[in-house]
Design an enzyme around this catalytic site. Structure first.
Site, PDB file in Angstrom:
ATOM      1  N   SER A 128       0.846  -1.101   0.019  1.00 10.12           N
ATOM      2  CA  SER A 128       0.124   0.053   0.032  1.00 10.12           C
ATOM      3  C   SER A 128       1.007   1.494  -0.105  1.00 10.12           C
ATOM      4  O   SER A 128       0.205   2.382  -0.011  1.00 10.12           O
ATOM      5  CB  SER A 128      -1.026   0.171   1.163  1.00 10.12           C
ATOM      6  OG  SER A 128      -2.144  -0.776   0.997  1.00 10.12           O
ATOM      7  N   SER A 148      -6.095   3.607   4.167  1.00  4.78           N
ATOM      8  CA  SER A 148      -5.523   2.746   3.111  1.00  4.78           C
ATOM      9  C   SER A 148      -6.454   2.068   2.361  1.00  4.78           C
ATOM     10  O   SER A 148      -6.664   0.419   2.024  1.00  4.78           O
ATOM     11  CB  SER A 148      -4.759   1.658   3.800  1.00  4.78           C
ATOM     12  OG  SER A 148      -3.553   1.332   2.299  1.00  4.78           O
ATOM     13  N   LYS A 156       0.179   3.822  -2.600  1.00  8.35           N
ATOM     14  CA  LYS A 156      -0.850   4.738  -2.737  1.00  8.35           C
ATOM     15  C   LYS A 156      -0.279   6.246  -2.756  1.00  8.35           C
ATOM     16  O   LYS A 156      -0.784   7.272  -3.011  1.00  8.35           O
ATOM     17  CB  LYS A 156      -1.989   4.545  -1.595  1.00  8.35           C
ATOM     18  CG  LYS A 156      -2.427   3.306  -1.696  1.00  8.35           C
ATOM     19  CD  LYS A 156      -3.647   3.175  -0.436  1.00  8.35           C
ATOM     20  CE  LYS A 156      -4.503   2.146  -1.025  1.00  8.35           C
ATOM     21  NZ  LYS A 156      -3.993   0.739  -0.496  1.00  8.35           N
TER      22      LYS A 156
END
Length: 242
Positions: free
Chosen positions: A12, A70, A15
């Site tokens: 993640s 997230s 991102k």
């Protein structure tokens, strides 16, 4: 650097790039209408905010959900909204990474969900973070600890978000006063990933960890980051005293 140019799955912390492209290419006031693109990957074990097809939320709220929660549903919908299609946004991610100077990075989604062709390095992710920090909107969102999403056209309840980043969370035993932003990441394939930036005296430093062993309950990689920042601070103090 220890293995900074080794290929890793970024999970993640991907991102960070999604956030950068969004703040560079659209207004935070824009309405984002969720489609099947944004809702298809919602599952109990995937970071999400439970969006529904047809639900409308501001880009600002989507981006805070992206970083603080997230949220994979927000990531996919941001991609479609900004790029016109999800694939076009992914192409934009790879083009922007090349512009920044990343040489060992290839993205295939906006969230960091596992894929053999979705990879980067700690060094490349640090370059992306550095580029993002030039943008005031990016800097504000990546450093947020809390955000409340107001009720939407399909949800009468507010969604209260609180950071998962141990170095940012005031209640965490790994809280670091100098840390002013970052992003966590984990999949079983990627291991534990952590991106942070901290201000020590009058300079800012970026630290990225990727591929650390353990599960979501582990925190050795966070302790390593705190230790490195503390040692850096001590070294600067010693230099100043000379």
């Amino acid at each position: 650097s220890k293995g900074g140019d080794e290929i890793r799955y970024p999970a993640s912390i991907t991102k960070i790039m999604t956030l950068l492209l969004a703040v560079e290419n659209c207004s935070l006031k824009e309405d984002v209408v969720f489609t099947e693109t944004g809702t298809r990957d919602i599952s109990w074990d995937s970071g999400n905010i439970g969006m529904q097809v047809g639900e409308v939320m501001s880009m600002r709220a989507c981006l805070y959900a992206l970083i603080i929660q997230s949220a994979n549903d927000a990531a996919a919908q941001i991609a479609e909204h900004v790029g016109g299609t999800e694939q076009n946004f992914i192409d934009m991610m790879n083009q922007r990474a090349a512009q920044i100077g990343c040489t060992n990075t290839h993205f295939v989604n906006a969230s960091g969900l596992p894929d053999p062709d979705h990879y980067s390095t700690a060094h490349d992710m640090a370059l992306i973070m550095r580029e993002g920090l030039k943008n005031k909107k990016f800097r504000r969102i990546i450093g947020a600890t809390d955000y409340t999403i107001k009720p939407t056209n399909m949800n009468s309840e507010s969604r209260v978000l609180h950071t998962h980043h141990p170095m940012l969370a005031p209640e965490s035993s790994y809280h670091y006063d100098g840390c002013i932003g970052g992003k966590t990441g984990y999949t079983s394939e990627a291991g534990l990933c952590l991106a942070s930036f901290a201000k020590i005296y009058d300079r800012e430093y970026i630290l990225v960890t990727a591929g650390a062993a353990g599960n979501t309950g582990s925190a050795l990689h966070v302790q390593d980051a705190v230790t490195i920042y503390n040692r850096l601070g001590s070294a600067i103090e010693a230099q100043m005293e000379k």
